[in-house]
Scaffold this motif. Structure first.
Motif, PDB file in Angstrom:
ATOM      1  N   SER A   1      -8.112  -5.784  -9.402  1.00  0.00           N
ATOM      2  CA  SER A   1      -8.435  -4.632 -10.251  1.00  0.00           C
ATOM      3  C   SER A   1      -7.195  -3.866 -10.709  1.00  0.00           C
ATOM      4  CB  SER A   1      -9.397  -3.693  -9.522  1.00  0.00           C
ATOM      5  OG  SER A   1      -8.818  -3.199  -8.338  1.00  0.00           O
ATOM      6  N   CYS A   2      -6.020  -4.323 -10.337  1.00  0.00           N
ATOM      7  CA  CYS A   2      -4.768  -3.652 -10.721  1.00  0.00           C
ATOM      8  C   CYS A   2      -4.170  -4.332 -11.951  1.00  0.00           C
ATOM      9  CB  CYS A   2      -3.774  -3.710  -9.557  1.00  0.00           C
ATOM     10  SG  CYS A   2      -2.224  -2.846  -9.878  1.00  0.00           S
ATOM     11  N   PRO A   3      -3.758  -3.545 -12.950  1.00  0.00           N
ATOM     12  CA  PRO A   3      -3.074  -4.153 -14.101  1.00  0.00           C
ATOM     13  C   PRO A   3      -1.840  -4.933 -13.633  1.00  0.00           C
ATOM     14  CG  PRO A   3      -3.668  -1.885 -14.587  1.00  0.00           C
ATOM     15  CD  PRO A   3      -3.941  -2.110 -13.113  1.00  0.00           C
ATOM     16  N   ARG A   4      -1.668  -6.111 -14.203  1.00  0.00           N
ATOM     17  CA  ARG A   4      -0.611  -7.026 -13.778  1.00  0.00           C
ATOM     18  C   ARG A   4       0.769  -6.368 -13.776  1.00  0.00           C
ATOM     19  NH1 ARG A   4      -0.823 -11.995 -12.896  1.00  0.00           N
ATOM     20  NH2 ARG A   4       0.899 -13.442 -12.938  1.00  0.00           N
ATOM     21  N   ALA A   5       1.115  -5.624 -14.815  1.00  0.00           N
ATOM     22  CA  ALA A   5       2.443  -5.001 -14.890  1.00  0.00           C
ATOM     23  C   ALA A   5       2.641  -4.009 -13.746  1.00  0.00           C
ATOM     24  CB  ALA A   5       2.632  -4.308 -16.240  1.00  0.00           C
ATOM     25  N   ASP A   6       1.614  -3.232 -13.423  1.00  0.00           N
ATOM     26  CA  ASP A   6       1.700  -2.286 -12.311  1.00  0.00           C
ATOM     27  C   ASP A   6       1.850  -3.024 -10.989  1.00  0.00           C
ATOM     28  OD1 ASP A   6       1.415  -0.163 -14.050  1.00  0.00           O
ATOM     29  OD2 ASP A   6      -0.696   0.207 -13.570  1.00  0.00           O
ATOM     30  N   LEU A   7       1.092  -4.104 -10.834  1.00  0.00           N
ATOM     31  CA  LEU A   7       1.162  -4.879  -9.599  1.00  0.00           C
ATOM     32  C   LEU A   7       2.538  -5.516  -9.436  1.00  0.00           C
ATOM     33  CD1 LEU A   7      -0.162  -5.932  -7.051  1.00  0.00           C
ATOM     34  CD2 LEU A   7      -1.112  -7.826  -8.404  1.00  0.00           C
ATOM     35  N   GLU A   8       3.079  -6.066 -10.499  1.00  0.00           N
ATOM     36  CA  GLU A   8       4.408  -6.676 -10.425  1.00  0.00           C
ATOM     37  C   GLU A   8       5.462  -5.644 -10.029  1.00  0.00           C
ATOM     38  OE1 GLU A   8       4.896  -8.611 -14.217  1.00  0.00           O
ATOM     39  OE2 GLU A   8       3.736 -10.366 -13.565  1.00  0.00           O
ATOM     40  N   ARG A   9       5.356  -4.441 -10.568  1.00  0.00           N
ATOM     41  CA  ARG A   9       6.290  -3.364 -10.217  1.00  0.00           C
ATOM     42  C   ARG A   9       6.132  -2.985  -8.749  1.00  0.00           C
ATOM     43  NH1 ARG A   9       5.652   2.340 -11.185  1.00  0.00           N
ATOM     44  NH2 ARG A   9       3.734   1.836 -12.307  1.00  0.00           N
ATOM     45  N   ALA A  10       4.894  -2.887  -8.278  1.00  0.00           N
ATOM     46  CA  ALA A  10       4.640  -2.536  -6.873  1.00  0.00           C
ATOM     47  C   ALA A  10       5.122  -3.631  -5.935  1.00  0.00           C
ATOM     48  CB  ALA A  10       3.151  -2.259  -6.664  1.00  0.00           C
TER      49      ALA A  10
ATOM     50  N   ALA B   1       0.838  -1.207   0.000  1.00  0.00           N
ATOM     51  CA  ALA B   1       0.000   0.000   0.000  1.00  0.00           C
ATOM     52  C   ALA B   1       0.873   1.258   0.000  1.00  0.00           C
ATOM     53  CB  ALA B   1      -0.919  -0.010   1.215  1.00  0.00           C
ATOM     54  N   ALA B   2       1.959   1.241   0.775  1.00  0.00           N
ATOM     55  CA  ALA B   2       2.861   2.405   0.813  1.00  0.00           C
ATOM     56  C   ALA B   2       3.492   2.648  -0.554  1.00  0.00           C
ATOM     57  CB  ALA B   2       3.949   2.192   1.877  1.00  0.00           C
ATOM     58  N   VAL B   3       3.899   1.582  -1.209  1.00  0.00           N
ATOM     59  CA  VAL B   3       4.477   1.707  -2.552  1.00  0.00           C
ATOM     60  C   VAL B   3       3.426   2.234  -3.519  1.00  0.00           C
ATOM     61  CG1 VAL B   3       5.343   0.397  -4.541  1.00  0.00           C
ATOM     62  CG2 VAL B   3       6.294  -0.005  -2.257  1.00  0.00           C
ATOM     63  N   GLY B   4       2.207   1.725  -3.425  1.00  0.00           N
ATOM     64  CA  GLY B   4       1.133   2.204  -4.293  1.00  0.00           C
ATOM     65  C   GLY B   4       0.923   3.705  -4.158  1.00  0.00           C
ATOM     66  N   ARG B   5       0.914   4.192  -2.912  1.00  0.00           N
ATOM     67  CA  ARG B   5       0.748   5.637  -2.688  1.00  0.00           C
ATOM     68  C   ARG B   5       1.947   6.417  -3.238  1.00  0.00           C
ATOM     69  NH1 ARG B   5      -0.965   3.557   2.183  1.00  0.00           N
ATOM     70  NH2 ARG B   5       1.023   4.049   3.190  1.00  0.00           N
ATOM     71  N   ARG B   6       3.140   5.939  -2.926  1.00  0.00           N
ATOM     72  CA  ARG B   6       4.355   6.642  -3.332  1.00  0.00           C
ATOM     73  C   ARG B   6       4.517   6.684  -4.858  1.00  0.00           C
ATOM     74  NH1 ARG B   6       9.253   3.760  -1.113  1.00  0.00           N
ATOM     75  NH2 ARG B   6       8.965   2.510  -2.972  1.00  0.00           N
TER      76      ARG B   6
ATOM     77  N   ALA C   1       7.559  -5.798  -6.463  1.00  0.00           N
ATOM     78  CA  ALA C   1       9.025  -5.777  -6.424  1.00  0.00           C
ATOM     79  C   ALA C   1       9.524  -4.683  -5.482  1.00  0.00           C
ATOM     80  CB  ALA C   1       9.594  -5.577  -7.831  1.00  0.00           C
ATOM     81  N   ALA C   2       8.901  -3.514  -5.535  1.00  0.00           N
ATOM     82  CA  ALA C   2       9.301  -2.407  -4.652  1.00  0.00           C
ATOM     83  C   ALA C   2       8.919  -2.712  -3.201  1.00  0.00           C
ATOM     84  CB  ALA C   2       8.662  -1.105  -5.117  1.00  0.00           C
ATOM     85  N   ALA C   3       7.759  -3.323  -2.980  1.00  0.00           N
ATOM     86  CA  ALA C   3       7.320  -3.679  -1.623  1.00  0.00           C
ATOM     87  C   ALA C   3       8.268  -4.699  -1.007  1.00  0.00           C
ATOM     88  CB  ALA C   3       5.895  -4.219  -1.644  1.00  0.00           C
ATOM     89  N   HIS C   4       8.789  -5.607  -1.815  1.00  0.00           N
ATOM     90  CA  HIS C   4       9.727  -6.623  -1.322  1.00  0.00           C
ATOM     91  C   HIS C   4      11.025  -5.978  -0.835  1.00  0.00           C
ATOM     92  CE1 HIS C   4      11.151 -10.633  -0.686  1.00  0.00           C
ATOM     93  NE2 HIS C   4      12.017 -10.613  -1.681  1.00  0.00           N
ATOM     94  N   LEU C   5      11.381  -4.840  -1.402  1.00  0.00           N
ATOM     95  CA  LEU C   5      12.567  -4.106  -0.942  1.00  0.00           C
ATOM     96  C   LEU C   5      12.264  -3.251   0.288  1.00  0.00           C
ATOM     97  CD1 LEU C   5      14.026  -2.944  -4.378  1.00  0.00           C
ATOM     98  CD2 LEU C   5      14.835  -4.816  -2.916  1.00  0.00           C
TER      99      LEU C   5
END
Length: 154
Positions: A117-126, A76-81, A128-132
């Motif tokens: 409801s999130c496009p797969r490419a956007d979710l994968e990017r989020a 969620a934090a990555v999504g906002r940022r 990856a960032a959340a994992h960091l």
């Protein structure tokens, strides 16, 4: 006696502590756990003794709950940022306990992340960032296998 285990090359020690949780356990895997604040109490049950009438939980379930909650918050934090519209998200953490070649025990983690409801490419990017970003991911990185499955909008 106090022994400090230094952080490995793959991890960083916290610079500023923002929160500390303390839980006391007596009786090991078949005992009781209670937070020092008194807000959390759990009966612990060994997985091998678990049955339909066995109360309690085990350390793997507790770790899975913490990891899933933390990862979902990091997502969620990555999504906002990153201004990614995730929509409703759900993270399921599965923690497996197994033996090692050296006769010890180890865990492996599977995180299943869903944001229909999130496009797969956007979710994968989020993800990856959340994992960091996620402290649990950072704590296990380099010593515990973590597999992440993503389920988003195709």
């Amino acid at each position: 006696m106090s022994v400090e285990i230094p952080a490995g090359a793959a991890t960083a020690a916290p610079r500023d502590t923002v929160y500390t949780a303390s839980v006391r356990v007596s009786g090991g895997r078949g005992g009781r756990a209670e937070s020092l604040t008194g807000s959390f109490r759990a009966t612990l049950t060994r997985p091998a003794e678990r049955g339909p009438d066995a109360p309690g939980t085990d350390p793997e379930e507790l770790f899975a709950a913490g990891y899933a909650a933390c990862f979902d918050s990091a997502l969620a934090a990555v999504g906002r940022r990153e201004r990614i519209t995730l929509g409703p998200t759900e993270v399921t953490a599965s923690v497996s306990l197994g033996t090692t070649d050296g006769g010890g025990y180890a865990i492996a983690v599977l995180l299943a992340v869903s944001a229909p409801s999130c496009p797969r490419a956007d979710l994968e990017r989020a993800v990856a960032a959340a994992h960091l970003l996620c402290p649990y991911s950072n704590a296990v990185r380099g010593n515990t296998p973590v597999t992440i499955r993503v389920d988003g909008q195709d």
